[in-house]
Design an enzyme around this catalytic site. Structure first.
Site, PDB file in Angstrom:
ATOM      1  N   HIS A  33       0.812  -1.238   0.000  1.00  0.00           N
ATOM      2  CA  HIS A  33       0.000   0.000   0.000  1.00  0.00           C
ATOM      3  C   HIS A  33       0.843   1.285   0.000  1.00  0.00           C
ATOM      4  O   HIS A  33       0.911   2.005  -0.979  1.00  0.00           O
ATOM      5  CB  HIS A  33      -0.903   0.036   1.236  1.00  0.00           C
ATOM      6  CG  HIS A  33      -1.953  -1.020   1.272  1.00  0.00           C
ATOM      7  ND1 HIS A  33      -2.883  -1.196   0.282  1.00  0.00           N
ATOM      8  CD2 HIS A  33      -2.234  -1.963   2.203  1.00  0.00           C
ATOM      9  CE1 HIS A  33      -3.700  -2.190   0.588  1.00  0.00           C
ATOM     10  NE2 HIS A  33      -3.324  -2.676   1.753  1.00  0.00           N
TER      11      HIS A  33
HETATM   12  C1  BDR Z   1      -3.977   1.892   4.154  1.00  0.00           C
HETATM   13  O1  BDR Z   1      -4.600   1.736   5.424  1.00  0.00           O
HETATM   14  C2  BDR Z   1      -3.636   1.556   6.423  1.00  0.00           C
HETATM   15  O2  BDR Z   1      -4.004   0.536   7.282  1.00  0.00           O
HETATM   16  C3  BDR Z   1      -2.340   1.257   5.722  1.00  0.00           C
HETATM   17  O3  BDR Z   1      -1.238   1.753   6.449  1.00  0.00           O
HETATM   18  C4  BDR Z   1      -2.495   1.969   4.415  1.00  0.00           C
HETATM   19  O4  BDR Z   1      -2.114   3.329   4.531  1.00  0.00           O
HETATM   20  C5  BDR Z   1      -4.397   0.751   3.253  1.00  0.00           C
HETATM   21  O5  BDR Z   1      -5.788   0.758   3.103  1.00  0.00           O
END
Ligand code: BDR
Ligand code: CA
Length: 332
Positions: A250
């Site tokens: 992500h």
């Molecule tokens: C995003 O949500 C958070 O839990 C992660 O760090 C990332 O930024 C993914 O959906």
């Protein structure tokens, strides 16, 4: 090895395991100069996020200002931090932490962003990978912020890929949807790196173990510990990840977009965020701007966002690998 322009970046983050992965990519990449880390609630409380940012940078021996930012969303009750994904400490429940003696910059995250943008107009990029309250507050402190910043890259949202906290919402946007809508309509050069692309790119646990083995360093050991915890969550959820344990890329993908945008396919259009109801946190991209929609909020004069829709996953992972295996860590 890597030929890209120089990027002065404020990293707005809620570390968080994949935030830690992104932080270390940014510190390791020669074209990225991290000029500050601003923290927000999200994966953990904002106090924990700030403490994690201080700790992770201290482990690498780098001196980077860290600020504490918004603690809760302004227009709704906060969701509980997802300790089952990132651990109660946000870093997979580290067994212990060495004392670093590092102190926070006393400014709020929003004030820090404004100060840096005013001091270096047109030079600073914000890479935001958590809920967007700090940027929304900074906009209120300095309405000229869209002209003062070079660009903003947001990890958050999703257009076609299903959401990860509701059928339509991605976690960062869902945590602070009102702020996100302010950010998407502010008028800066804005790129959204959402689940449409982050769910295409997997970082395997084996790769992170290889990086830790290579460096034999407290920073990459801590990262490996955190990713081991995080990978268990993803392995339990997605069959294709269970086959080769790891996690989605992500937050690091926002930095990969910054340094290698040619790996991505973009669409541009107005993005709005649902701020209540069943679709809370949904990011909606107007992909048919030849239609004159009658609803208020889809008017002709709204700023557009570049949205990443496709990514070269293999080259993204190779870049992550090359950068993290490079000689970027100081010996303790
Ligand atoms: C995003 O949500 C958070 O839990 C992660 O760090 C990332 O930024 C993914 O959906
Ligand atoms: Ca994050």
């Amino acid at each position: 090895m890597i030929q890209t322009p120089h990027h002065k970046v404020i990293f707005d983050t809620d570390p968080g395991v994949d935030d830690a992965m992104a932080l270390y990519f940014a510190l390791a990449h020669p074209a990225i100069e991290l000029v500050g880390i601003t923290t927000t609630f999200g994966n953990v409380t904002v106090q924990q996020a700030a403490s994690n940012a201080l700790y992770l940078t201290a482990l690498t021996g780098r001196q980077i200002p860290v600020t504490q930012g918004v603690a809760v969303p302004r227009h709704m009750a906060p969701h509980a931090p997802p300790d089952f994904i990132h651990g109660a400490d946000g870093l997979g429940n580290l067994d212990s932490r060495v004392a670093t003696g590092k102190q926070l910059d006393p400014r709020s995250s929003a004030q820090f962003i404004v100060d840096m943008a005013r001091a270096q107009p047109g030079e600073i990029t914000v890479v935001a990978v958590g809920p967007l309250g700090n940027l929304a507050l900074a906009l209120e402190l300095e309405p000229r912020l869209p002209q003062l910043l070079r660009e903003v890259v947001v990890m958050g949202g999703t257009i076609i890929e299903p959401g990860n906290v509701s059928p339509v919402a991605e976690a960062n946007i869902w945590n602070e949807p009102h702020a996100a809508d302010q950010v998407f309509t502010a008028g800066w050069k804005l790129t959204m790196v959402g689940l449409d692309v982050t769910h295409q790119v997997r970082v395997t646990l084996a790769l992170v173990a290889q990086i830790a083995e290579h460096h034999q360093h407290a920073a990459t050991d801590a990262l490996l510990h955190a990713v081991e915890f995080y990978a268990k969550f993803y392995t339990g959820l997605y069959a294709h990840i269970a086959q080769e344990p790891g996690c989605f890329a992500h937050d690091v993908l926002a930095f990969i977009y910054l340094v290698q945008p040619e790996l991505f396919t973009l669409e541009s259009g107005v993005v709005r965020v649902a701020t209540d109801g069943l679709a809370l946190g949904q990011t909606m991209l107007n992909r048919r701007d030849f239609i004159d929609y009658p609803q208020t909020g889809w008017g002709q004069n709204l700023p557009v966002t570049q949205v990443c829709m496709q990514v070269d996953a293999a080259r993204s992972v190779r870049l992550f690998q090359d950068v993290l295996l490079s000689d970027w860590l100081q010996t303790a």
